[in-house]
Design an enzyme around this catalytic site. Structure first.
Site, PDB file in Angstrom:
ATOM      1  CB  SER A 247     -14.108  -3.032   3.382  1.00  0.00           C
ATOM      2  OG  SER A 247     -12.719  -2.868   3.513  1.00  0.00           O
ATOM      3  N   GLY A 248     -12.869  -5.911   2.257  1.00  0.00           N
ATOM      4  CA  GLY A 248     -12.436  -6.852   1.233  1.00  0.00           C
ATOM      5  C   GLY A 248     -12.054  -6.279  -0.116  1.00  0.00           C
ATOM      6  N   GLY A 249     -11.874  -4.953  -0.203  1.00  0.00           N
ATOM      7  CA  GLY A 249     -11.506  -4.362  -1.488  1.00  0.00           C
ATOM      8  C   GLY A 249     -12.654  -3.583  -2.125  1.00  0.00           C
TER       9      GLY A 249
ATOM     10  CE  LYS B  78     -12.138  -7.750   9.574  1.00  0.00           C
ATOM     11  NZ  LYS B  78     -11.151  -6.805  10.060  1.00  0.00           N
TER      12      LYS B  78
ATOM     13  NE  ARG C 278      -3.803  -2.527   1.522  1.00  0.00           N
ATOM     14  CZ  ARG C 278      -4.486  -3.227   2.407  1.00  0.00           C
ATOM     15  NH1 ARG C 278      -4.677  -2.728   3.609  1.00  0.00           N
ATOM     16  NH2 ARG C 278      -5.002  -4.388   2.078  1.00  0.00           N
TER      17      ARG C 278
ATOM     18  CB  SER D  19     -14.194  -5.194  11.581  1.00  0.00           C
ATOM     19  OG  SER D  19     -12.840  -5.384  11.931  1.00  0.00           O
TER      20      SER D  19
ATOM     21  NE  ARG E 246      -8.324  -3.980   1.490  1.00  0.00           N
ATOM     22  CZ  ARG E 246      -8.458  -5.129   0.836  1.00  0.00           C
ATOM     23  NH1 ARG E 246      -8.049  -5.220  -0.417  1.00  0.00           N
ATOM     24  NH2 ARG E 246      -8.990  -6.191   1.396  1.00  0.00           N
TER      25      ARG E 246
ATOM     26  CD  GLU F 211     -10.678 -10.967   8.615  1.00  0.00           C
ATOM     27  OE1 GLU F 211      -9.852 -10.771   9.533  1.00  0.00           O
ATOM     28  OE2 GLU F 211     -10.715 -10.287   7.587  1.00  0.00           O
TER      29      GLU F 211
HETATM   30  C1  5MM Z   1      -9.515  -8.719   4.861  1.00  0.00           C
HETATM   31  O1  5MM Z   1      -8.566  -7.951   5.529  1.00  0.00           O
HETATM   32  C2  5MM Z   1      -8.969  -7.466   6.808  1.00  0.00           C
HETATM   33  C3  5MM Z   1      -9.988  -6.369   6.675  1.00  0.00           C
HETATM   34  O2  5MM Z   1      -9.464  -5.365   5.825  1.00  0.00           O
HETATM   35  P1  5MM Z   1     -10.327  -4.784   4.638  1.00  0.00           P
HETATM   36  O3  5MM Z   1     -11.491  -4.070   5.290  1.00  0.00           O
HETATM   37  O4  5MM Z   1      -9.395  -3.854   3.918  1.00  0.00           O
HETATM   38  O5  5MM Z   1     -10.769  -5.944   3.783  1.00  0.00           O
HETATM   39  C4  5MM Z   1      -7.721  -6.918   7.518  1.00  0.00           C
HETATM   40  O6  5MM Z   1      -7.975  -6.749   8.883  1.00  0.00           O
HETATM   41  C5  5MM Z   1      -6.542  -7.833   7.293  1.00  0.00           C
HETATM   42  O7  5MM Z   1      -6.781  -9.046   7.943  1.00  0.00           O
HETATM   43  C6  5MM Z   1      -5.307  -7.140   7.857  1.00  0.00           C
HETATM   44  O8  5MM Z   1      -5.066  -6.000   7.075  1.00  0.00           O
HETATM   45  C7  5MM Z   1      -4.082  -8.049   7.820  1.00  0.00           C
HETATM   46  O9  5MM Z   1      -3.922  -8.524   6.519  1.00  0.00           O
HETATM   47  P2  5MM Z   1      -2.555  -9.239   6.105  1.00  0.00           P
HETATM   48  O10 5MM Z   1      -2.849  -9.731   4.697  1.00  0.00           O
HETATM   49  O11 5MM Z   1      -1.503  -8.203   6.112  1.00  0.00           O
HETATM   50  O12 5MM Z   1      -2.319 -10.344   7.072  1.00  0.00           O
END
Ligand code: 5MM
Length: 338
Positions: free
Chosen positions: A262-264, A220, A34, A292, A295, A178
């Site tokens: 949010s997943g992207g 989650k 990022r 939760s 991004r 999650e």
């Molecule tokens: C799916 O990722 C989690 C939620 O983030 P988004 O709302 O952006 O989808 C996020 O908490 C994620 O688990 C953390 O950023 C850690 O991710 P990594 O891939 O660095 O382990």
């Protein structure tokens, strides 16, 4: 002995006052990606500066009840020597921690992954509790297409999630469970609904098997969405309908709450869809339902900050704004023109 009342109370606090969670637990590799995309130096010092920006954001506590941290942040300090943990606690934001150690290919299923991190977890949990952390997070990643995920992958990840959740609760820590069905791909909304339902069914079976106390945990999940590259995209009404219908079938009413990833999705779409779920189904949902996001709360702020001190105040405003939008969505009061 496990204090069930304390776990339940903590889960209730995390879900209270229409607030939600802020995921700021990106691992170093994710942060590098990022930062790299915006030309921000990929160093520990810049990660510290960025997370300092987040935890010192004025009014963040108006919309955020808990923040999920990455291990590195537990020992980081602000420029004036205050620990991030202390700052969050002073704002009455409950600090939590990502405890999984990332994913690796699932043996003999090279297109799928399993999340690692169970070894030594009970000991780590005891230390986290002593440090004041009161909830944790573990993410399982489920790849989806016309044939994936396999039953083996779903079962292995469900077992691991449940084992993690039991270890958390034994230590007095609320587990955020999650299981993320990814948005990447060309799959349809209907395929996502089928897979999400299968995954959640298996996850809750495993949680029962391992005697996880449902009132003291938070789910989650992903929203039920068409793949990012599916030609047939749908509006927020349809997403809300499919998501809530799916959850009503397989998510027990007893759990402490649901907090979406949010997943992207874009920040506005994520808020709009959360809003629609509350608008249409708020009266019949048996669980508190919140966000939760990582991004979908952070991205606009990161794009404003770009690693420059001069941009900190504007970035903090953008961060507090997106958090407030999602709190409004939880009350079915989100309006993208505000
Ligand atoms: C799916 O990722 C989690 C939620 O983030 P988004 O709302 O952006 O989808 C996020 O908490 C994620 O688990 C953390 O950023 C850690 O991710 P990594 O891939 O660095 O382990």
């Amino acid at each position: 002995m496990t204090n069930y009342q304390e776990l339940k109370h903590l889960a209730e606090r995390l879900m209270s006052n229409n607030k939600g969670l802020l995921a700021m637990d990106e691992s170093t590799g994710t942060c590098d990606k990022r930062f790299g995309a915006l030309g921000i130096p990929q160093t520990e010092e810049y990660r510290r500066k960025y997370r300092q920006l987040i935890v010192t954001t004025p009014d963040l506590e108006e919309s955020i009840s808990g923040a999920i941290l990455f291990e590195e942040s537990l020992h980081q300090l602000t420029d004036d020597g205050r620990s991030f943990l202390d700052i969050l606690q002073q704002k009455d934001i409950i600090p939590g921690i990502k405890v999984d150690q990332g994913t690796v290919p699932l043996s003999f299923f090279p297109e799928e992954t399993i999340t690692e991190g169970l070894d030594g977890l009970s000991k780590r949990m005891a230390t986290y509790y002593q440090m004041g952390l009161r909830f944790a997070k573990w993410r399982a990643v489920i790849h989806i297409d016309a044939v994936l995920p396999t039953k083996t992958c779903i079962a292995a990840n469900a077992f691991t999630l449940a084992r993690y959740a039991a270890i958390c609760q034994e230590a007095g820590i609320v587990p955020i469970v999650e299981p993320e069905v990814l948005m990447d791909g060309t799959h349809t909304l209907q395929r996502c609904a089928v897979v999400t339902q299968d995954v959640l069914k298996e996850v809750f079976n495993a949680l029962y098997e391992q005697k996880v106390y449902l009132e003291g945990m938070i789910l989650k999940p992903n929203m039920v969405l068409p793949g990012l590259h599916c030609l047939d995209q749908v509006n927020a009404e349809v997403v809300a309908h499919e998501t809530i219908s799916c959850f009503l079938k397989v998510v027990p009413a007893a759990i402490g709450g649901i907090a979406f990833l949010s997943g992207g999705q874009s920040p506005t779409l994520a808020s709009e869809r959360l809003n629609m779920m509350h608008l249409r189904y708020g009266a019949i949902m048996p669980w508190p339902l919140t966000f939760s996001f990582s991004r979908a709360i952070q991205q606009p702020a990161l794009e404003i900050w770009k690693g420059e001190d001069n941009n900190i105040a504007a970035a903090q405003k953008a961060l507090a704004y997106r958090a407030a939008c999602n709190r409004a969505a939880r009350m079915a009061e989100y309006n993208p023109t505000l």
